[in-house]
Write a protein that holds these residues in place. Structure first.
Motif, short mmCIF file in Angstrom:
data_model
loop_
_atom_site.label_atom_id
_atom_site.label_comp_id
_atom_site.label_asym_id
_atom_site.label_seq_id
_atom_site.Cartn_x
_atom_site.Cartn_y
_atom_site.Cartn_z
N GLY A 58 0.82 -1.21 0.00
CA GLY A 58 0.00 0.00 0.00
C GLY A 58 0.85 1.26 0.00
O GLY A 58 0.58 2.21 -0.74
N LEU A 61 2.79 1.75 -3.46
CA LEU A 61 1.91 2.22 -4.52
C LEU A 61 1.42 3.63 -4.26
O LEU A 61 1.19 4.40 -5.19
CB LEU A 61 0.74 1.26 -4.69
N THR A 142 -2.04 -0.57 -13.05
CA THR A 142 -1.93 0.58 -12.15
C THR A 142 -1.34 1.79 -12.88
O THR A 142 -1.81 2.92 -12.73
CB THR A 142 -1.05 0.23 -10.94
N LEU A 178 -5.49 3.27 0.52
CA LEU A 178 -4.67 2.18 0.00
C LEU A 178 -4.26 1.19 1.09
O LEU A 178 -3.94 0.04 0.79
CB LEU A 178 -3.42 2.73 -0.69
N CYS A 199 -7.49 0.72 -6.62
CA CYS A 199 -7.75 -0.12 -5.44
C CYS A 199 -7.81 -1.62 -5.76
O CYS A 199 -7.23 -2.42 -5.03
CB CYS A 199 -9.03 0.32 -4.74
N VAL A 202 -4.28 -2.89 -6.17
CA VAL A 202 -3.56 -2.99 -4.90
C VAL A 202 -3.97 -4.25 -4.15
O VAL A 202 -3.12 -4.99 -3.64
CB VAL A 202 -3.84 -1.74 -4.03
N ARG A 206 -1.55 -7.45 -3.23
CA ARG A 206 -1.38 -7.93 -1.86
C ARG A 206 -1.71 -9.41 -1.74
O ARG A 206 -1.02 -10.16 -1.04
CB ARG A 206 -2.28 -7.11 -0.91
#
Length: 254
Positions: A58, A61, A142, A178, A199, A202, A206
């Motif tokens: 988070g 990014l 992204t 984030l 989002c 992200v 993860r």
């Protein structure tokens, strides 16, 4: 192509001329993360395992967004203040291409800086992420979304001129967003999170880094939609703003 090369050389000269300032920015980004990490260590068992992975992803990014989008806004604002922007509007290329070149160069430099930030964070925390080649897909999407966001920020600068404080507020609000693990929420919230810039990418990154099972079609479709959605929004807003300032003659700062 000439304008793109010129933009690249412009950034290189800026880095050479103000190297100390850029190194200070890099140090500040690392220090901010270590503050988050140390504060988490002092509470309970600290930030460990998958929660640390989520925090690192988070934050990294967010750094990409900050460097790509906010820096884009600051650059255009400074160029408007110095009269450079008016000269650029007289160039024999479209303004859309002009700001696209700026976005691409910003993304390249930001990606290099983000990579350095990630490596230094992993070195100082002693926690090394297991990154697979699949991570490149959501990361690439992204970057596409950030191009659209860059157009939105440029539009705000062209229309409102001075938005420095707004950009700073936006940065820290989005850092909080984030760091929220939308991937563990209910399906309706996960679907709604796909409307927020980057989002779903992200969350997807993860899940990959933490080696958790996930719904691949959902994150693939959600990330593709998010990238296309914000790119289209950015282009539409820029076209409307560009047309407005030309009609009203309000390109200059004053």
């Amino acid at each position: 192509m000439k304008s793109f090369k010129a933009e690249c050389w412009y950034q290189i000269y800026l880095y050479k001329r103000y190297l100390f300032n850029y190194l200070s920015d890099l140090f500040l980004l690392i220090l901010m993360f270590m503050g988050i990490f140390w504060s988490g260590t002092l509470v309970g068992n600290g930030i460990i395992g998958s929660s640390l992975n989520a925090t690192v992803i988070g934050y990294v990014l967010w750094t990409l967004i900050q460097n790509t989008i906010s820096q884009m806004g600051m650059t255009v604002a400074n160029e408007a203040r110095n009269g450079i922007l008016e000269q650029q509007y007289l160039m024999p290329i479209s303004t859309k291409q002009l700001f696209f070149n700026k976005s691409i160069v910003n993304i390249i430099t930001s990606t290099v800086q983000v990579t350095l930030v990630l490596l230094l964070i992993m070195f100082f925390t002693g926690h090394w992420l297991n990154l697979s080649l699949l991570t490149l897909l959501p990361f690439s999407l992204t970057l596409i979304a950030t191009i659209g966001l860059g157009y939105v920020v440029v539009s705000l600068v062209l229309r409102l001129k001075r938005i420095g404080s707004t950009l700073i507020i936006f940065q820290y609000i989005y850092l909080a967003v984030l760091l929220i693990n939308f991937e563990y929420y209910s399906s309706p919230i996960k679907i709604l999170s796909c409307l927020l810039p980057i989002c779903p990418m992200v969350s997807w990154i993860r899940l990959i880094v933490n080696q958790h099972s996930y719904n691949l079609p959902f994150y693939l479709v959600g990330s593709l939609f998010n990238a296309a959605f914000w790119l289209i929004i950015g282009l539409l807003v820029f076209n409307l703003t560009n047309k407005y300032i030309k009609q009203k003659g309000t390109l200059s700062l004053y």
